[in-house]
Design an enzyme around this catalytic site. Structure first.
Site: not given
Length: 167
Positions: A24, A114, A116
């Protein structure tokens, strides 16, 4: 902010000395530091579960020369609009065509999405921005999209293999 300039300098100083992965803002910071261009997108927010087509495969990816598209959470307004010298596009979509880059002049890869973000975190983030940063309709559609399957674990494996490959 001062730390942004410090991050750019750190990235430039690290170039070629260590494997780098940007996610990001890290994707944006790497592109900017290495000569690309990042702007606030005229397309507005990219939120919810997004699908990126993958243009080409690398040895550390899981499907060989042409991996299947990936689905991950997005939460961004800014995006890379000019590929830095020494980099090429690995993947993207209509909203973020330069959404995944590989740097061929150093061991580095970056992605706007993303991997994560757990689903509950993504939903909480969208809910907190609903009606403020995001329209209610946009937030609601993004929340619904997050109920679909994602590729968090798959991309986590890619990142792990990328680091293993570039020790």
């Amino acid at each position: 902010d001062a730390w942004i300039g410090q991050l750019r300098e750190f990235l430039r100083a690290t170039k070629g000395k260590a494997a780098l992965v940007g996610v990001c803002y890290g994707h944006q910071a790497m592109a900017d530091a290495f000569g690309g261009r990042v702007v606030k997108s005229e397309k507005g927010w990219g939120v919810g579960l997004q699908t990126y087509g993958i243009a080409t495969g690398e040895t550390w990816m899981d499907e060989g020369l042409r991996p299947a598209p990936v689905k991950l959470a997005a939460s961004h307004q800014d995006q890379v609009v000019t590929v830095p010298p020494g980099a090429r596009v690995l993947g993207g979509n209509a909203h973020a065509p330069l959404g995944m880059l590989i740097y061929e002049d150093q061991p580095a890869v970056s992605i706007q999405l993303h991997p994560e973000f757990e689903v509950d975190y993504s939903k909480a983030l969208l809910t907190s921005r609903r009606g403020t940063r995001l329209s209610e309709d946009m937030a609601d559609a993004a929340l619904i999209s997050l109920d679909g399957p994602n590729d968090n674990a798959r991309i986590g494996g890619w990142i792990s293999r990328f680091f293993d490959t570039h020790r």
